[in-house]
Each structure stands twice: as structure tokens, then as C-alpha cells.
Design an enzyme around this catalytic site. Structure first.
Site, PDB file in Angstrom:
ATOM      1  N   ASP A 395       0.873  -1.177   0.000  1.00 60.01           N
ATOM      2  CA  ASP A 395       0.000   0.000   0.000  1.00 60.01           C
ATOM      3  C   ASP A 395       0.910   1.227   0.000  1.00 60.01           C
ATOM      4  O   ASP A 395       1.986   1.188  -0.577  1.00 60.01           O
ATOM      5  CB  ASP A 395      -0.946  -0.042   1.207  1.00 60.01           C
ATOM      6  CG  ASP A 395      -2.250   0.710   0.972  1.00 60.01           C
ATOM      7  OD1 ASP A 395      -2.189   1.861   0.496  1.00 60.01           O
ATOM      8  OD2 ASP A 395      -3.331   0.181   1.266  1.00 60.01           O
ATOM      9  N   HIS A 428       1.400   2.111  -3.410  1.00 57.61           N
ATOM     10  CA  HIS A 428       0.293   2.887  -3.981  1.00 57.61           C
ATOM     11  C   HIS A 428       0.654   4.368  -4.074  1.00 57.61           C
ATOM     12  O   HIS A 428      -0.005   5.122  -4.779  1.00 57.61           O
ATOM     13  CB  HIS A 428      -0.969   2.696  -3.139  1.00 57.61           C
ATOM     14  CG  HIS A 428      -1.522   1.315  -3.226  1.00 57.61           C
ATOM     15  ND1 HIS A 428      -2.696   0.931  -2.603  1.00 57.61           N
ATOM     16  CD2 HIS A 428      -1.071   0.196  -3.861  1.00 57.61           C
ATOM     17  CE1 HIS A 428      -2.934  -0.343  -2.850  1.00 57.61           C
ATOM     18  NE2 HIS A 428      -1.958  -0.810  -3.604  1.00 57.61           N
TER      19      HIS A 428
END
Length: 602
Positions: A395, A428
Site C-alpha cells: 500500500d 500505492h
């Protein structure tokens, strides 16, 4: 030793003042390094870390000389070759840049080792310029190394590194027995354990070859905390914790260090096929999953969700709130995490919550592609440094959070962060602001970083109801390549598919302002995402403002998409090899926005 903290606001003010008082040529060629300092707790009985500010224009700087007690002991580049896990990847990145397309970062840190315990030392730094000349000395840092600490090995309390014995009780007994200033050593071996509880004035040292492996039993992670005081959901303990159920105030804990060349493995997910990195090293990879597949893909994640569902909780809430992170330090004044490798959390990696004077140095994050596997998160925390680290995350790599909704107005912002000399792979976003922006994210300086394969370089995300936002953000002197999406995104349209936090919507909507992006190169991105994407909601009078983008080279990217922006400038941005269209500029509703001095007419 005195703990040295810093204010990025004052550092930036110093740089600005210098530029105002000097001609550009003098500032670029004659300025001594500024604000040489020792990061919080980055010292012990045999070593000390040094960091310093660099000027806005580093184009004429090739290196820095390090002096100990007036004697030259080496160059920052050589020092980083030896001590920084990020440096080999940074060197490989530039070695592959045969066309010399990218901005060259400078290294602004050094580790001095081999010192004597309880001994006074003085350090200075000089700038080395392209013509071979050097600057005057920086300010002098005078320090005293610590005494040799009392050391407790966890095997003294019965811990067994066989990979199967549950060592929670034995390791906790060792921690509890640790007197002020003590060091807990974890030797080589795989030590399986449930949640452990750290305390003030201690060092947890994972020796080379040591692994703390998280238990896969949900019962080994008792209920521990709420992410915010105004929410109802309770989260389980992490593998390593400094948490007090009765207090989250800064100073509840003090002076906690987690160091060493060992591994902290959360045992969260099954592994997928390993990968090879840029240096040919094996990279562990984890199965990409979500709340619909956790029962198939998870280990600890699977068991924690199943245990919560068995009590009557719905699967989405269980998945969002009942998975453990790897490290959670809350209410800590002075924390230092260095040199360890972070792997496979059931949820997030490292979390600093409501803490101040916190430093991450030379940490290797290997959490790709674990769902929600952030690298390091700072929630409502102040005085932050992250440097020399390597991120390959499932992430966001470095994330800032500051609460949600109207109740976040009672919280402190996340403020005064300095991120430098890091290497970012998958994630991300490399530097991420939000989505929890309620109390504000303020004064973040990200500089001299290298980013490759990440989705986004600078990612600012929120939603109007969350409130707050971010300002005082500087992202500069960095290089990006092979991005999965785009260089910069600023959006108020973020929605978390796993989000279940209950909060009262903010009365004043979120927005982002006072951003500077400067001296940045971007080479190649995949997909069709705009290279620079900015969206607010001008229909509801929610505008972003005071953005300055300057001195950027972008190649092999898609055109920009910019709307809901006011009072902003784009100067000296050069585009080549556009992936689509003939113009790099696409503007929606904007006001008082210029490109190279010319007002944009949508």
C-alpha cells in the site's frame, strides 16, 4: 547525550532567508552545510548518525566531507555505500540512466561508527563542489556517546529460536526485566511470538539472522486500542506495541529504540512467487488479496477475520478493524527504528500514533503485495524523519494521517516531517498525505529521493467530509521512473473500499494548499493516468490553491488534468514523448493559474 530535535518550518525559513540575502551563484557555490544535527536517539555506545540540510539548488554539489574532531574521516557517498540499504539501489538507478535524463540527488547523512563509549566527540561537514572546491565548515555538533548498556538476551528467559515454540511469555519477561537504558538482544533464529509490549527507556536489538515471527493465532493479539478516541471500533494489538489503554498523550512512553539487522515478520499472508530486485536480490512477495479472499490467502489475517466474524461481526468490519499491524507506538516521546527488515503484516507495517520526535533510518520494507501493507504511517505525530530506507510495499510507502471528521479538530496535526535519501519501489504512493486529513498535515519536506515502479510519487487524497487537508508541502530534488500511474495526484474523491470507521462529517471540507514541487524528473508511466492530476470540487466552492510546480522534466507520460485550482503557477515544465495527445496541458475550472507566466483560459 542531549536529544536533538528540529523544526522543518524553521529550516525552510532559514533556506529562504539565505536565498534572499545571497545571489543565486553565491548560494549555489559557497554555502556551508546548514543545520548539522543528530536525529533523535540515533546514537549509542559506539556510533552516531549525522544529518544536515541541503540548499534548494544542489546542481553544483557532488558530495560532502565528514570531519570528526577536526580530522577528515570520509565522504558521505562512501559512508552511505557502507551503511545505507538505499544507496546501492540509488546507484543502480543512476547507472541505468545513460542519457543523463534524471535529476541527481545528493546524500545528506552519514553514520560514524567505531566510537568509544562515554566519550566526547565533535563533528562538522563540508560541501564538495563539482570544481573540486569545498565550503566552509558547517555548524559544529558536540556529543557524548552513551555508556555500554546492560544487555539481556531473550534466551536467558527461555526463548527458543526454532520457529515453532511460542515465545511470547519468555520474551515479555525479558522486556519486563530490562532496567532503564537496557538493551534486549534477539539472537539468530526464528522466534515465534504473539503481541509484545515495549516500555520506556529501552532498546530492542534484533541481531543479524534474528527473526521475530508473528503467531498465526488471533488469541495471541488481545484488544489494544482505538485508532481514534471518537470511534467505536477496537483494534487488536500489533506484534510490537507501546500502547497504554488509558493514555495516548505524548510522553506516555519515552525513549524507545528498535534496531538491528534482523527481521520482523507479521506472518499475515501466504507468499507468492519471489521476485528479483534491481541488484539481483530475492524479494519476498505476498499474495494480493482482499476481504472476499482472505480466508484463502491469509494466515494471521485469515484467523483474525474469522475470529471476529465468529463473534457476530460482519466480514467487512472484521477485515477493516481486526487485523494486526507489525509495530504500533502511541504516545511516545522520542522513538528510533533503524536497520530492521519489515515483512508481511496482516494489516499495516509501522505505525507512529500521537507521538513526537520519531525517526526511521535504514529500514527495509518488504510488504508487497500484502493488502493494506503500508510501509510506515504517522498519525497525528510531530517532528518526523525518514531516511535511507527502502520501500517495496503493498500500500502507501510513507503515509501521513490526522484523524477524520469534525472530532479531528480536537487532535494535533501531523507536522514537521523530513523525508530524504530513500529508495521507493512498489507502493500505492511514495509520499502520501491522507486520506485521514482531519486535523491537518503540515510542513512536510520530501527531498533527494528516488522512486521507481511506485503507483504515484506524491499522493494527496481525502474527501470533503473528512475535513482538514494538507499545506506547507515541499517535494523537490528527486527522480521518478516507470511509475504505474502518475507523478502527482491531489484529489478529494478518495474512497476506501475497506473503510468502516464511523465519524461525524467535518463542518469545513478538506482542501490542499501551499504545495511546492520543484527540480523533479519523471520518466515513463504506464496506463492513462494524467501525469499531474488535481481535482477538488469547485461546484461546492472547494478549491485547492497556492501550488507551485517548477523545473520539471517529464517524458513518456500522459497529459495533465487540472481543475478546481486557484492562485497557482506552473513554470519551466518540459514534456517529451507524450503517451497521448499533442498538448501536455488539460485544464478544467481554474482561476488565476499561470503556465510560464501566461494566465490559463480554460
Amino acid at each position: 547525550m542531549k536529544v536533538i530535535t528540529f523544526s522543518r518550518r524553521s529550516a525552510l525559513a532559514s533556506i529562504v532567508a539565505t536565498c534572499l540575502m545571497s545571489t543565486p551563484a553565491l548560494a549555489a557555490t559557497a554555502q556551508a552545510p546548514q543545520k548539522l544535527q543528530i536525529p533523535t536517539l540515533s546514537y549509542d555506545d559506539h556510533s552516531v548518525m549525522l544529518v544536515w540540510d541541503t540548499p534548494e539548488d544542489t546542481s553544483n554539489i557532488t558530495d560532502y566531507q565528514i570531519y570528526q574532531n577536526g580530522q577528515l574521516i570520509g565522504l558521505a557517498s562512501q559512508n552511505n555505500d557502507k551503511n545505507s540499504p538505499a544507496k546501492p539501489y540509488i546507484s543502480a538507478f543512476y547507472k541505468s540512466d545513460a542519457a543523463n535524463f534524471h535529476h541527481r540527488i545528493v546524500l545528506q547523512n552519514a553514520k560514524v561508527d567505531g566510537l568509544k563509549a562515554g566519550t566526547d566527540y565533535q563533528f562538522t561537514v563540508r560541501t564538495v563542489y563539482a570544481d573540486g572546491t569545498t565550503s566552509n565548515d558547517s555548524n559544529t555538533v558536540t556529543t557524548t556517546t552513551t555508556a555500554v548498556p546492560k544487555v539481556i538476551n531473550i534466551t536467558q528467559y527461555g526463548a527458543k529460536g526454532d520457529g515453532t515454540t511460542l515465545n511470547t511469555s519468555a520474551i515479555q519477561k525479558a522486556i519486563d526485566a530490562c532496567p532503564t537504558g537496557c538493551r534486549i538482544d534477539v539472537p539468530a533464529g526464528v522466534f515465534k511470538t504473539g503481541a509484545l509490549w515495549l516500555k520506556s527507556d529501552m532498546t530492542l536489538n534484533l541481531l543479524q539472522g534474528a527473526t521475530l515471527l508473528g503467531s498465526d493465532n488471533a488469541a495471541d493479539y488481545p484488544d489494544a486500542y482505538k485508532i481514534y478516541s471518537y470511534v467505536s471500533q477496537v483494534r487488536p494489538a500489533s506484534l510490537l506495541n507501546a500502547i497504554d489503554k488509558n493514555s495516548s498523550a505524548v510522553g506516555t512512553f519515552k525513549n524507545i529504540r528498535i534496531v538491528g539487522k534482523g527481521i520482523i515478520d507479521g506472518n499475515g499472508w501466504k507468499r507468492s512467487a519471489d521476485a528479483k530486485d534491481e541488484l539481483g536480490n530475492t524479494l519476498p512477495q505476498y499474495v494480493k488479496s482482499d476481504n472476499s479472499k482472505v480466508s484463502k490467502d491469509g494466515i494471521l489475517a485469515k484467523n483474525q477475520v474469522a475470529a471476529a466474524v465468529a463473534t457476530g461481526m460482519d466480514t467487512k468490519t472484521a477485515y477493516s478493524q481486526r487485523r494486526s499491524s507489525l509495530v504500533t507506538l502511541r504516545g511516545v516521546q522520542n522513538a528510533y527504528i533503524a536497520d530492521v527488515t519489515i515483512r508481511n503484516p496482516a494489516n499495516h507495517g509501522i505505525m507512529f500514533l500521537e507521538s513526537e520526535n520519531v525517526v526511521e533510518n535504514s529500514v527495509i520494507h518488504q510488504t508487497f503485495n500484502a493488502n493494506n501493507g503500508d510501509g510506515v504511517e504517522f498519525g497525528n505525530s510531530q517532528n518526523i524523519m525518514v531516511f535511507n530506507s527502502v520501500f517495496d510495499t503493498g500500500d502507501d510507502s510513507i503515509n501521513f494521517a490526522a484523524g477524520m471528521g469534525q472530532d479531528a479538530q480536537k487532535q494535533e496535526p501531523s507536522q514537521n516531517a523530513w523525508l530524504f535519501n530513500n529508495f521507493f519501489r512498489h507502493g500505492h504512493g511514495a509520499v502520501v498525505l491522507g486520506s485521514h486529513t482531519g486535523a491537518g498535515i503540515v510542513d512536510v519536506l520530501a527531498e533527494n529521493n528516488v522512486i521507481t515502479q511506485n503507483d504515484v510519487g506524491l499522493r494527496a487524497k481525502s474527501a470533503p467530509a473528512i475535513g482538514g487537508g494538507a499545506h506547507g508541502i515541499v517535494f523537490r530534488n528527486s527522480a521518478m521512473k516507470n511509475l504505474a500511474k502518475q507523478a502527482v495526484i491531489v484529489t478529494l474523491s478518495y474512497a476506501d473500499n475497506n473503510g468502516t470507521i464511523d465519524y461525524t462529517p467535518a463542518k469545513v471540507p478538506a482542501r490542499f494548499y501551499d504545495f511546492t514541487v520543484k527540480n523533479v524528473t519523471v520518466q515513463d508511466s504506464t496506463g492513462s493516468n494524467p501525469a499531474i492530476e488535481i481535482t477538488g470540487d469547485s461546484s461546492k466552492d472547494i478549491w485547492h490553491s497556492q501550488f507551485i510546480f517548477s523545473n520539471m522534466k517529464l517524458s513518456g507520460v500522459s497529459p495533465t488534468s487540472i481543475s478546481d485550482l486557484s492562485d497557482s503557477q506552473f513554470n519551466n515544465l518540459t514534456f517529451s514523448n507524450l503517451r497521448s495527445g499533442s498538448s501536455p496541458w488539460k485544464f478544467g475550472t481554474v482561476k488565476n493559474v499561470t503556465v510560464d507566466g501566461k494566465t490559463v483560459t480554460p
